[in-house]
Every structure is written in structure tokens, then in C-alpha cells.
Design a protein around this motif. Structure first.
Motif, PDB file in Angstrom:
ATOM      1  N   ASP A 146      -5.401   2.930 -52.696  1.00  0.00           N
ATOM      2  CA  ASP A 146      -5.516   1.474 -52.202  1.00  0.00           C
ATOM      3  C   ASP A 146      -4.034   0.862 -52.363  1.00  0.00           C
ATOM      4  O   ASP A 146      -3.341   0.432 -51.269  1.00  0.00           O
ATOM      5  CB  ASP A 146      -6.432   0.894 -52.678  1.00  0.00           C
ATOM      6  CG  ASP A 146      -7.758   1.087 -52.269  1.00  0.00           C
ATOM      7  OD1 ASP A 146      -7.996   1.671 -51.327  1.00  0.00           O
ATOM      8  OD2 ASP A 146      -8.778   0.669 -53.043  1.00  0.00           O
ATOM      9  N   MET A 147      -3.465   1.281 -53.625  1.00  0.00           N
ATOM     10  CA  MET A 147      -2.055   0.570 -54.082  1.00  0.00           C
ATOM     11  C   MET A 147      -0.900   1.316 -53.093  1.00  0.00           C
ATOM     12  O   MET A 147      -0.171   0.730 -52.623  1.00  0.00           O
ATOM     13  CB  MET A 147      -1.793   0.890 -55.188  1.00  0.00           C
ATOM     14  CG  MET A 147      -2.582   0.076 -56.189  1.00  0.00           C
ATOM     15  SD  MET A 147      -2.167   0.367 -58.023  1.00  0.00           S
ATOM     16  CE  MET A 147      -0.587   0.150 -58.230  1.00  0.00           C
ATOM     17  N   ILE A 148      -1.246   2.508 -52.752  1.00  0.00           N
ATOM     18  CA  ILE A 148      -0.279   3.335 -51.761  1.00  0.00           C
ATOM     19  C   ILE A 148      -0.480   2.518 -50.461  1.00  0.00           C
ATOM     20  O   ILE A 148       0.736   2.277 -49.776  1.00  0.00           O
ATOM     21  CB  ILE A 148      -0.518   4.726 -51.793  1.00  0.00           C
ATOM     22  CG1 ILE A 148      -0.225   5.069 -53.305  1.00  0.00           C
ATOM     23  CG2 ILE A 148       0.387   5.288 -50.695  1.00  0.00           C
ATOM     24  CD1 ILE A 148      -0.468   6.857 -53.230  1.00  0.00           C
ATOM     25  N   ASP A 149      -1.567   2.335 -49.758  1.00  0.00           N
ATOM     26  CA  ASP A 149      -1.851   1.705 -48.832  1.00  0.00           C
ATOM     27  C   ASP A 149      -1.130   0.290 -48.635  1.00  0.00           C
ATOM     28  O   ASP A 149      -0.382  -0.213 -47.777  1.00  0.00           O
ATOM     29  CB  ASP A 149      -3.220   1.387 -48.435  1.00  0.00           C
ATOM     30  CG  ASP A 149      -3.983   2.847 -47.887  1.00  0.00           C
ATOM     31  OD1 ASP A 149      -3.162   3.593 -47.392  1.00  0.00           O
ATOM     32  OD2 ASP A 149      -5.022   3.001 -47.955  1.00  0.00           O
ATOM     33  N   THR A 150      -1.273  -0.357 -49.901  1.00  0.00           N
ATOM     34  CA  THR A 150      -0.567  -1.915 -49.969  1.00  0.00           C
ATOM     35  C   THR A 150       0.866  -1.651 -49.901  1.00  0.00           C
ATOM     36  O   THR A 150       1.525  -2.516 -49.033  1.00  0.00           O
ATOM     37  CB  THR A 150      -1.078  -2.600 -51.131  1.00  0.00           C
ATOM     38  OG1 THR A 150      -2.434  -2.377 -51.100  1.00  0.00           O
ATOM     39  CG2 THR A 150      -0.513  -3.847 -51.094  1.00  0.00           C
ATOM     40  N   SER A 151       1.343  -0.606 -50.466  1.00  0.00           N
ATOM     41  CA  SER A 151       2.769  -0.350 -50.381  1.00  0.00           C
ATOM     42  C   SER A 151       3.377  -0.100 -49.273  1.00  0.00           C
ATOM     43  O   SER A 151       4.201  -0.502 -48.619  1.00  0.00           O
ATOM     44  CB  SER A 151       3.017   0.450 -51.444  1.00  0.00           C
ATOM     45  OG  SER A 151       2.810   0.248 -52.677  1.00  0.00           O
ATOM     46  N   ILE A 152       2.582   0.764 -48.603  1.00  0.00           N
ATOM     47  CA  ILE A 152       2.941   0.937 -47.087  1.00  0.00           C
ATOM     48  C   ILE A 152       2.891  -0.093 -45.987  1.00  0.00           C
ATOM     49  O   ILE A 152       4.091  -0.550 -45.385  1.00  0.00           O
ATOM     50  CB  ILE A 152       2.293   2.200 -46.360  1.00  0.00           C
ATOM     51  CG1 ILE A 152       2.271   3.541 -47.328  1.00  0.00           C
ATOM     52  CG2 ILE A 152       2.306   2.168 -44.836  1.00  0.00           C
ATOM     53  CD1 ILE A 152       1.388   4.620 -46.944  1.00  0.00           C
TER      54      ILE A 152
END
Length: 662
Positions: A511-517
Motif C-alpha cells: 500500500d505504501m508503494i501504491d501511495t508513493s506511486i
């Protein structure tokens, strides 16, 4: 008895209504206009609304309408809209005519003429010239009125829109006839009739024919006058104007009466009388009753003659037509005499004589005053000439005595003149040197300013290029890398055995990677919006406002007018950055809950308006405490050679208006 044809023309008041494009009048201002005024921005829409309100109430509240016109005038000057300035000055002039302030009306129309010429709009200039002619018609100056009507006609003839030109020709014909210029009257009457036929204007065509008949009558071309009136009657009936029909029959009856053909004269006067009854116009009824009495008197029908002359006398007394009453008394005396009523005939001859004497005195009193004034002027001139002769005699006696004084004075004057010329020459050289020095300084300042503009241009282009490069690198490089990491971790998830606790940590990491993207894409989009490069400024600002609204940090409304055509790419980027900066200031510093953004393009002019309901600030301290955001906005506005206006006060929000000449 001599019968002349009637002149027929639009009254001055009707001309004003015809050529000023006034709206229908009503006593109250419609709610739709009041709502439009309250919601209109401070621009051309508001100025047009003010004019509409003034025109709506002008007939009933003339003074108040003048206030609306001046408010529209001030706003039109502020936004530099020449078209609205023409309308404002023209409406002010018409209002002054209705207030009977003719000199003020002329001043207003002269201002309107200036802007019609700046706009290179001959049709609007022609209409304003007609109104100037109307002013002189009110001032009883037919020569000046004709002069302005002719100027208007010459301009109007060059325009594609010929509506109302035929009516103007008809009025010129009438005025030329009254001035005794019958041949010119025929020329313009013929033009008016031909034009009215081409555009299907029966009303103006009838006017032209009635006045053309007058001109032929003045030239003693009675057959042509008769033929013209024969054309006028069916045209007047087709047009449906009762007054025109009545006038045409009246003029035709006058033609037959002049020829002593009493039966056709009677037929036409009776028709005129019938239409005049429909009009209920007492003045017309008075005139036609008098003519019917004359006809019946010549046909030896005394009862009918007495009936109509009595009616004419009553109507003349009611409308105060003293000149008509004089003629009525004379006709009544002749009728009574023919009927053997000599006492009544004597009374009416006496009345006619008394009234004639009164009218003569009234008409000659002005001439007597004029002659007296001329006599006094001549007397004063004689006294002046006598004094001048005495002065010359004294001057000649002193001439010899003062010759030496003149010579000495001349020498002294020559010396003083030489000294003065020397001083002036020195002063002129000093002034020229100073001007050259100032010119040199201005050239240096201009070069420095050009240098600053070049530097600013390079800086802005560099910033945008760097933004574009960073946005591309972030999107394509780092964005692609993060997407790859997410893909790899997702594949690992299916091939690994993970405890429930670790699985929760793993999911949070994804989820954090999705938010970062997402955040990376947002940053890249803000640095160089894709909508701006693909679809232009209007769509980019609209998407930006929608994005801000989706965050629910504040309510952001956007409105655009005339943004159908794209601007130059670099200009769109700069204006987009200005809007971004102003909205950002409203969110960060003004603590606003509502922001209104507006882009209006009208011709080469582009207005950018950003208004918020925030805390505002003291505009007097703005020069000393400019933040970095405002400095950036000002530099970008200066780069595009725009004009920045900021209206604010503590607790009253902020309105920023920027005007560009794109």
C-alpha cells in the motif's frame, strides 16, 4: 385661398428612439436585470447591464437613468472598452436631450464620435451624428440640423446596413424643403423612396413621397406632385399608419383645391377627416374641418360649411392654434356674408383683423428688437470711430515731441534684446545638453530593462524546461522503478509462505508503494500538467480546479469566456503558473474557504481574475512585504507586459485582476 401641402417627417423624439436602439421602457427595473447586475463581474457584462437598466427606466426616471449611464461610462473607461464607451456616451446624450440640456447632450455626442472613429465604425458614427442633428432640431437651428443629417447620410451610404437610412433621407427632404432648397429636397426625397422600396420599408417610403410632393410643389411641378401623392396613398394604407394615410388624402385634397376642382377636393378631404377621427388628434381635425368648410362654401352648401367652420373654431380654441384661428375667422366671415348674415360677418372680420394685428405684432416684435440692437451697435461703432479720430489727432500732435524718446528707447531696447538673445541662446544650449543627458539615461535604463527581460525570459524558460525534465524523469524513471518493485513483490507474495503477522506488514508495504506511486504522479503532473500541453490553458485550469475541489480543502469555482482558441505554448504555461500561485496563496496565507477563478478573452485582451473570501491584508503595506509567491506572480505578469491590480483589505478577502494584451 392658397393651400400648401404638409411636410411629413419623424418627430425629433421619435428619431432619437429610432437611432439609439433603446429598449422598451417600463416603470420598474426587471428582477432579471437586478440579479444580473448583482452577479455580474466588474467587467463589460456589468457595464452592459448598467446601460440596459438605464434604458429601461429612462422614460419614467430620467435623472436616475443618467446615474446608471455615468456608472457604466466609468466602468467602460476602466476596462478600456471602446464599444461600450460609444454606447455610454450616446445614452448620456439622449438622456440630456430628454432633460432639455442641449449643450450637455452635444458634449456627450462629441465624445461618442471620438470613440466611433477609434473603433473605425462608420455606422455607429452615422447614428451619433443623427442625434447631434436632433439636438440642433430641438434648438430650432435647421441649417445645423441639415449639416449633421447630411454628414450622417454620407457615412451611412458606405455601410452595408441601410436600415433607417430611408427615414433619414425623408427628414433631410423635409428640412431642405423648409429652407427653400427644393431641388436638393427632390434629390434626397428620390433617394429615400428608392431605398425604402429596395428594403421594403413602407413607412419611410411614404414619408419620402409626401415630402417629395412638397418639393415638387415648391418647384411649381404640380403634375409630378399629383403623381407622387397618388403613389403615397396605397403605400400608406399598406403600411397601416393612420396618420400617414390622413396626411396623404389631406395633401391630395389641397392639390385639387388649388386647382379649384372642388368635388375631388371634397372627396379627399372627407377621407382625411375620416382617418383623423380615428387618430383623435384635435389639431389635425381642426385643420381638416377648416378645409371642409372652405369646400362646402365654394359648393354653395352654407349649412355644412357653418357646421365644419364652427367645429374648427372650437378645436382651434382648445389646442391654442392662434394662426389657424385667424384663418378660421376669415372663412367664417365669408360664409356668414354669403348667407346674408352681415352682422355676424362683420364680427368675424373684426375678430380676424384684431387677431391678425396681434399676430403681426408678435411676429414683428423680434424684428423690431433686432433692428434696435443693430441701431445701437451702429451708434456705438460711430462713437468708437469718433474717439479713434480724436486719439489719432492727439497722437499726431505728440509725434514730433516723442521722436527723440523713441530713438533712445529703440537703442535701449536693441541692447536689451541682444542681451536677452545671448542669455536665451546659452540657456537653450544648457537645456539641450540636459535633455541629451536625460535621453542617454533613458536609453541606458531601456537597455538594462531589456537585459532584465532577457534574463527573466531565460530564467522562466529554464525553470519550465527543468520542471519538464524532472517531471519526465520522475514519471518514467522513478515511477517505472517503483512499479517494477511493486510487481516483483506481488509475484513474491504468491511464491512465499508468510505468517499472518508478516502478511499484514507485507500488505502495508505494498500500500505504501501504491501511495508513493500516486504521490510521484501528482508531483510530476504539477510540475508539467499533461492537460496543459495536450488540450491547452482552459482545460488545464479546469482540471486543476477540479483536483483542488476533490481534496475538499476549499470550494474552487472556475469560469471561462472566449477561451476557444489556444494561446502560444509559453504564454499558456506562464498564465497557468500565475493561477497556481494565486490559488496556492489563497489556501496557504488567506485561509479562504471559497475561491473564484475566471479567464475572459475578448479580442486581443485577456483578463485573469482570482477572488477569495479570506482574511485579506493591508494593501498599503504590500510594497514593503511582498512574499516570494507574489513576487513570482508580478515577474511573470511583467514578462507578458500585463497589468496587475490587487484589491484587498483586512477581513474583506482579496481580488486580483490581471489584464494582458495577447
Amino acid at each position: 385661398m392658397t393651400i400648401s401641402l404638409k411636410s411629413y417627417a419623424l418627430p425629433a423624439g421619435m428619431l432619437i428612439a429610432l437611432f439609439c436602439c433603446l429598449f422598451a421602457r417600463s416603470q420598474n427595473i426587471p428582477d432579471s436585470l437586478l440579479n444580473k447586475l448583482n452577479t455580474a463581474p466588474n467587467d463589460s457584462v456589468k457595464a452592459r447591464t448598467l446601460l440596459d437598466i438605464g434604458e429601461t427606466i429612462e422614460a419614467t426616471y430620467t435623472d436616475k437613468s443618467l446615474g446608471y449611464y455615468y456608472e457604466a461610462l466609468i466602468l467602460s473607461k476602466k476596462i478600456k472598452n471602446n464599444s461600450l464607451l460609444i454606447s455610454s456616451w450616446n445614452d448620456v446624450g439622449v438622456c440630456y436631450i430628454e432633460l432639455n440640456k442641449m449643450d450637455s447632450a452635444l458634449t456627450a455626442f462629441e465624445q461618442a464620435i471620438i470613440y466611433t472613429r477609434l473603433e473605425k465604425n462608420p455606422l455607429r458614427e452615422a447614428k451619433v451624428l443623427v442625434n447631434m442633428g436632433n439636438v440642433y432640431l430641438h434648438k430650432k437651428d435647421r441649417v445645423k440640423a441639415i449639416e449633421y443629417y447630411l454628414q450622417s447620410a454620407r457615412l451611412w451610404e458606405t455601410c452595408a446596413d441601410k436600415n433607417n437610412l430611408a427615414g433619414l433621407y425623408a427628414n433631410i427632404t423635409m428640412l431642405l424643403y423648409e429652407q427653400g432648397e427644393y431641388r436638393k429636397a427632390v434629390e434626397y426625397g428620390t433617394r429615400g423612396y428608392s431605398l425604402a422600396m429596395r428594403i421594403g420599408d413602407d413607412f419611410s417610403g411614404t414619408n419620402a413621397l409626401l415630402n417629395l410632393a412638397n418639393a415638387y410643389y415648391g418647384l411649381a411641378q404640380f403634375d409630378k406632385a399629383y403623381e407622387t401623392l397618388q403613389k403615397a396613398i396605397p403605400m400608406a394604407k399598406r403600411g397601416g399608419d393612420i396618420e400617414q394615410v390622413s396626411t396623404a388624402y389631406d395633401d391630395l385634397g389641397g392639390y385639387f383645391l388649388q386647382k379649384k376642382e372642388y368635388q375631388p377636393a371634397l372627396t379627399n378631404f372627407q377621407e382625411s377627416y375620416r382617418y383623423s377621427l380615428q387618430l383623435a388628434n384635435k389639431f389635425h381635425l381642426c385643420e381638416i374641418s377648416s378645409k371642409l368648410a372652405t369646400i362646402y362654401h365654394n359648393l354653395n352648401e352654407p349649412d355644412k360649411a357653418l357646421k365644419f367652420i364652427s367645429q374648427a373654431e372650437k378645436l382651434a380654441n382648445e389646442v391654442g392654434a392662434r394662426a389657424n384661428l385667424n384663418e378660421i375667422y376669415r372663412i367664417r366671415a365669408e360664409i356668414e356674408q354669403s348667407a346674408g348674415n352681415y352682422r355676424q360677418a362683420s364680427e368675424y372680420f373684426s375678430k380676424a383683423l384684431t387677431l391678425s394685428d396681434s399676430l403681426f405684432k408678435a411676429s414683428t416684435s423680434e424684428k423690431v428688437a433686432e433692428v434696435e440692437a443693430q441701431y445701437q451697435n451702429e451708434k456705438k461703432q460711430s462713437e468708437i470711430e469718433l474717439l479713434e479720430k480724436d486719439r489719432l489727432a492727439q497722437s499726431l500732435s505728440l509725434k514730433q515731441k516723442s521722436t527723440l524718446n523713441y530713438i533712445l528707447t529703440g537703442l535701449l531696447t536693441a541692447l536689451l534684446l541682444a542681451g536677452f538673445l545671448g542669455y536665451r541662446n546659452l540657456h537653450h544650449r544648457q537645456l539641450l545638453a540636459k535633455q541629451q543627458e536625460e535621453l542617454h539615461k533613458e536609453q541606458i535604463l531601456s537597455l538594462e530593462k531589456d537585459k532584465q527581460l532577457v534574463a527573466l525570459d531565460s530564467m522562466l524558460k529554464g525553470q519550465e524546461d527543468e520542471r519538464s525534465r524532472l517531471a519526465k524523469d520522475l514519471h518514467d524513471g522513478l515511477g517505472g522503478l517503483l512499479s517494477g518493485v511493486k510487481f516483483s513483490l506481488s509475484n513474491m507474495k504468491s511464491n512465499m509462505i508468510i505468517t499472518p503477522e508478516n502478511m499484514a506488514v507485507f500488505e502495508r508495504s505494498l500500500d505504501m508503494i501504491d501511495t508513493s506511486i500516486s504521490e510521484l504522479r501528482r508531483v510530476a503532473h504539477n510540475m508539467m500538467p499533461e492537460m496543459l500541453t495536450k488540450y491547452g490553458l482552459d482545460e488545464a485550469v479546469k482540471e486543476y480546479c477540479n483536483t483542488i475541489n476533490s481534496t475538499r480543502l476549499l470550494s474552487l469555482k472556475y469560469q471561462s469566456v472566449g477561451m476557444d482558441v489556444r494561446l502560444e505554448n509559453s504564454t499558456e504555461i506562464i498564465i497557468y503558473r500565475i493561477v497556481q500561485e494565486l490559488v496556492n496563496n489563497a489556501m496557504k496565507h488567506a485561509r479562504a474557504s471559497e475561491v473564484f477563478v475566471q479567464l475572459i478573452k475578448e479580442g486581443p485582451r485577456l483578463n485573469v481574475v482570482v477572488e477569495d473570501n479570506g482574511i485579506g491584508f493591508d494593501s498599503s503595506t504590500m510594497g514593503n512585504n511582498q512574499g516570494a509567491g507574489l513576487v513570482n506572480v508580478k515577474s511573470r505578469v511583467d514578462y507578458l507586459k500585463g497589468q496587475l491590480d490587487i484589491h484587498t483589505a483586512p477581513g474583506k478577502g482579496t481580488l486580483v485582476n490581471i489584464e494582458f494584451n495577447i
